[in-house]
Design an enzyme around this catalytic site. Sequence first.
Site, PDB file in Angstrom:
ATOM      1  N   SER A  12       0.909  -1.467  -0.436  1.00  0.00           N
ATOM      2  CA  SER A  12       0.272  -0.532   0.249  1.00  0.00           C
ATOM      3  C   SER A  12       0.905   1.245  -0.500  1.00  0.00           C
ATOM      4  CB  SER A  12      -1.048   0.501   1.463  1.00  0.00           C
ATOM      5  OG  SER A  12      -1.383  -1.225   1.249  1.00  0.00           O
ATOM      6  N   GLY A  14       4.203   1.361  -0.035  1.00  0.00           N
ATOM      7  CA  GLY A  14       4.762   1.429  -1.026  1.00  0.00           C
ATOM      8  C   GLY A  14       5.303   2.138  -2.558  1.00  0.00           C
ATOM      9  N   ARG A  37       7.076 -13.082  -7.375  1.00  0.00           N
ATOM     10  CA  ARG A  37       6.200 -11.941  -7.652  1.00  0.00           C
ATOM     11  C   ARG A  37       6.920 -10.619  -8.705  1.00  0.00           C
ATOM     12  NH1 ARG A  37       2.307 -11.326  -5.505  1.00  0.00           N
ATOM     13  NH2 ARG A  37       2.080  -9.222  -4.179  1.00  0.00           N
ATOM     14  N   ARG A 133      -4.718  -2.011  -0.730  1.00  0.00           N
ATOM     15  CA  ARG A 133      -4.121  -2.443  -1.804  1.00  0.00           C
ATOM     16  C   ARG A 133      -5.812  -3.000  -2.834  1.00  0.00           C
ATOM     17  NH1 ARG A 133       0.918  -6.572  -2.224  1.00  0.00           N
ATOM     18  NH2 ARG A 133       0.092  -6.781   0.556  1.00  0.00           N
ATOM     19  N   LYS A 184       2.048   8.474  18.492  1.00  0.00           N
ATOM     20  CA  LYS A 184       1.661   7.421  17.554  1.00  0.00           C
ATOM     21  C   LYS A 184       1.083   5.656  17.918  1.00  0.00           C
ATOM     22  CE  LYS A 184       0.276   6.245  12.573  1.00  0.00           C
ATOM     23  NZ  LYS A 184       0.836   6.089  11.702  1.00  0.00           N
ATOM     24  N   ASN A 188      -1.811   3.917  19.062  1.00  0.00           N
ATOM     25  CA  ASN A 188      -2.600   2.905  18.727  1.00  0.00           C
ATOM     26  C   ASN A 188      -2.589   2.008  19.987  1.00  0.00           C
ATOM     27  OD1 ASN A 188      -1.852  -0.175  17.734  1.00  0.00           O
ATOM     28  ND2 ASN A 188      -1.427   1.357  16.159  1.00  0.00           N
TER      29      ASN A 188
HETATM   30  P1  NAP Z   1       1.286  -3.656   2.626  1.00  0.00           P
HETATM   31  O1  NAP Z   1       0.685  -2.918   2.029  1.00  0.00           O
HETATM   32  O2  NAP Z   1       1.062  -5.444   3.341  1.00  0.00           O
HETATM   33  O3  NAP Z   1       2.719  -3.527   1.628  1.00  0.00           O
HETATM   34  C1  NAP Z   1       3.944  -4.413   2.895  1.00  0.00           C
HETATM   35  C2  NAP Z   1       4.933  -4.758   0.786  1.00  0.00           C
HETATM   36  O4  NAP Z   1       5.760  -5.206   2.281  1.00  0.00           O
HETATM   37  C3  NAP Z   1       4.162  -6.163   0.602  1.00  0.00           C
HETATM   38  O5  NAP Z   1       3.712  -5.806  -0.883  1.00  0.00           O
HETATM   39  C4  NAP Z   1       5.302  -6.914   0.825  1.00  0.00           C
HETATM   40  O6  NAP Z   1       5.002  -8.391  -0.570  1.00  0.00           O
HETATM   41  C5  NAP Z   1       6.250  -6.217   0.957  1.00  0.00           C
HETATM   42  N1  NAP Z   1       7.739  -6.947   1.115  1.00  0.00           N
HETATM   43  C6  NAP Z   1       7.450  -7.592   2.282  1.00  0.00           C
HETATM   44  N2  NAP Z   1       8.975  -8.055   2.636  1.00  0.00           N
HETATM   45  C7  NAP Z   1       9.309  -7.949   1.353  1.00  0.00           C
HETATM   46  C8  NAP Z   1      10.764  -8.095   1.314  1.00  0.00           C
HETATM   47  N3  NAP Z   1      11.479  -9.152   1.618  1.00  0.00           N
HETATM   48  N4  NAP Z   1      11.295  -8.106  -0.392  1.00  0.00           N
HETATM   49  C9  NAP Z   1      10.208  -7.558  -1.179  1.00  0.00           C
HETATM   50  N5  NAP Z   1       9.036  -7.093  -0.568  1.00  0.00           N
HETATM   51  C10 NAP Z   1       8.721  -7.358   0.270  1.00  0.00           C
HETATM   52  O7  NAP Z   1       2.012  -2.941   3.838  1.00  0.00           O
HETATM   53  P2  NAP Z   1       1.397  -0.983   4.368  1.00  0.00           P
HETATM   54  O8  NAP Z   1      -0.068  -0.926   4.827  1.00  0.00           O
HETATM   55  O9  NAP Z   1       1.985  -1.012   2.820  1.00  0.00           O
HETATM   56  O10 NAP Z   1       2.508  -1.102   5.918  1.00  0.00           O
HETATM   57  C11 NAP Z   1       3.985  -0.415   5.423  1.00  0.00           C
HETATM   58  C12 NAP Z   1       4.403  -0.156   6.991  1.00  0.00           C
HETATM   59  O11 NAP Z   1       3.748   1.261   6.984  1.00  0.00           O
HETATM   60  C13 NAP Z   1       3.406  -0.699   8.183  1.00  0.00           C
HETATM   61  O12 NAP Z   1       4.742  -0.884   8.978  1.00  0.00           O
HETATM   62  C14 NAP Z   1       2.087   0.244   8.540  1.00  0.00           C
HETATM   63  O13 NAP Z   1       2.082   0.237   9.524  1.00  0.00           O
HETATM   64  C15 NAP Z   1       3.249   1.303   7.787  1.00  0.00           C
HETATM   65  N6  NAP Z   1       1.672   2.396   7.490  1.00  0.00           N
HETATM   66  C16 NAP Z   1       0.520   2.442   6.564  1.00  0.00           C
HETATM   67  C17 NAP Z   1       0.120   2.627   6.059  1.00  0.00           C
HETATM   68  C18 NAP Z   1      -1.221   2.307   5.375  1.00  0.00           C
HETATM   69  O14 NAP Z   1      -2.368   2.896   4.880  1.00  0.00           O
HETATM   70  N7  NAP Z   1      -1.218   0.961   4.700  1.00  0.00           N
HETATM   71  C19 NAP Z   1      -0.533   4.103   6.702  1.00  0.00           C
HETATM   72  C20 NAP Z   1       0.397   4.201   7.880  1.00  0.00           C
HETATM   73  C21 NAP Z   1       1.548   3.569   8.323  1.00  0.00           C
HETATM   74  P3  NAP Z   1       4.037  -9.174  -1.039  1.00  0.00           P
HETATM   75  O15 NAP Z   1       3.181  -8.304  -2.066  1.00  0.00           O
HETATM   76  O16 NAP Z   1       4.939 -10.039  -1.357  1.00  0.00           O
HETATM   77  O17 NAP Z   1       3.506  -9.970  -0.001  1.00  0.00           O
END
Ligand code: NAP
Length: 305
Positions: A12, A14, A37, A133, A184, A188
């Site tokens: 999400s 990234g 992937r 996502r 934060k 949480n």
């Molecule tokens: P997410 O959607 O689960 O994305 C994480 C990504 O990391 C997945 O695509 C996963 O790959 C990838 N990944 C994990 N290990 C990997 C590796 N070794 N090599 C390459 N890719 C790898 O998580 P997210 O929601 O973006 O959250 C990321 C961080 O931001 C978390 O700590 C979350 O708490 C924080 N955050 C998120 C939000 C939000 O709105 N989403 C807001 C504030 C903070 P796969 O797709 O292959 O599983």
Amino acid sequence: MSSTWHILGAGSLGSLWACRLARAGKAVRLILRDTQRLAAYQAAGGLTLVEQERVCRYAIPAQTDDAPGPIHRLLLACKAYDAAPAVARLAPRLAHGAEIVLLQNGLGSQDEVAEQAPHARCIFASSTEGAFREQDWRVNFAGHGFNWLGDPAKPTPPEWFADLHEAGIPAQWTPDILSRLWRKLALNCAINPLTVLHDCQNGGLLGHLTEVCGLCEELAVLLQRCGQPLAAENLDEEVQRVILATAANYSSMYQDVHHGRRTEVHYLLGHACRSAARHGVAIDRLEQLHRRLVDNLRARGLPSA
Ligand code: NAP
């Protein structure tokens, strides 16, 4: 130093960062988990960003972590529990003095990453932006917010900081990044675990305010003892404000649990409990909350750390 943004994790956040940087003409490379992937990503033809009515695809080049070439700037956009193992695998490619931006929620993973990359500069981020996502390689920018970045070891911003502004990523450099991350984390801890245990939206906690206030009291004492008095100020008031303002929302932990995904509890409530033990602070209510949450996660077959 190369100005390429290597972004690990096309989930999400990234994808949200990658699309905005690419749209602004910055050089971006995605680092994906493995060749499977990578093949799936290439078949999709890029990342799609959905912003209200606007849907755009960005054909951002991607690679796996063992691709050749040094990395000077890395945006680490995986979950907290994946951060250190991911950086360990990338370590051979990290240039001396590389900069790593850590988007992970909570605390603890930043130190784990720093151990794996002792010659890199770790820049911590705290984001209130929201993305999810819709499917693989397609991300919905659901909640506009803000990003604070900072480096507890060095007060000056990196030279690329203006890239963020040019890319339309709202961000500010702050010397108080630890205070923001602690605040934060405390919000949480006071809200998310209870939404799982009471199986409710954030607003459902209005029926459990005594429990919430008890947790806030302990969290405020803990923050003080951890040297974060600013993060402790009026915590209970802000927690209640957040509960009211997000009454109809399901917390991120609730959503993770209900989708059968691993939570980041180890870096949130778990970190609070470990810090309390280190500082000799009694936090009976938080400890009990942690035990109940761990039991709940285990009963669902989910990792409890
Ligand atoms: P997410 O959607 O689960 O994305 C994480 C990504 O990391 C997945 O695509 C996963 O790959 C990838 N990944 C994990 N290990 C990997 C590796 N070794 N090599 C390459 N890719 C790898 O998580 P997210 O929601 O973006 O959250 C990321 C961080 O931001 C978390 O700590 C979350 O708490 C924080 N955050 C998120 C939000 C939000 O709105 N989403 C807001 C504030 C903070 P796969 O797709 O292959 O599983």
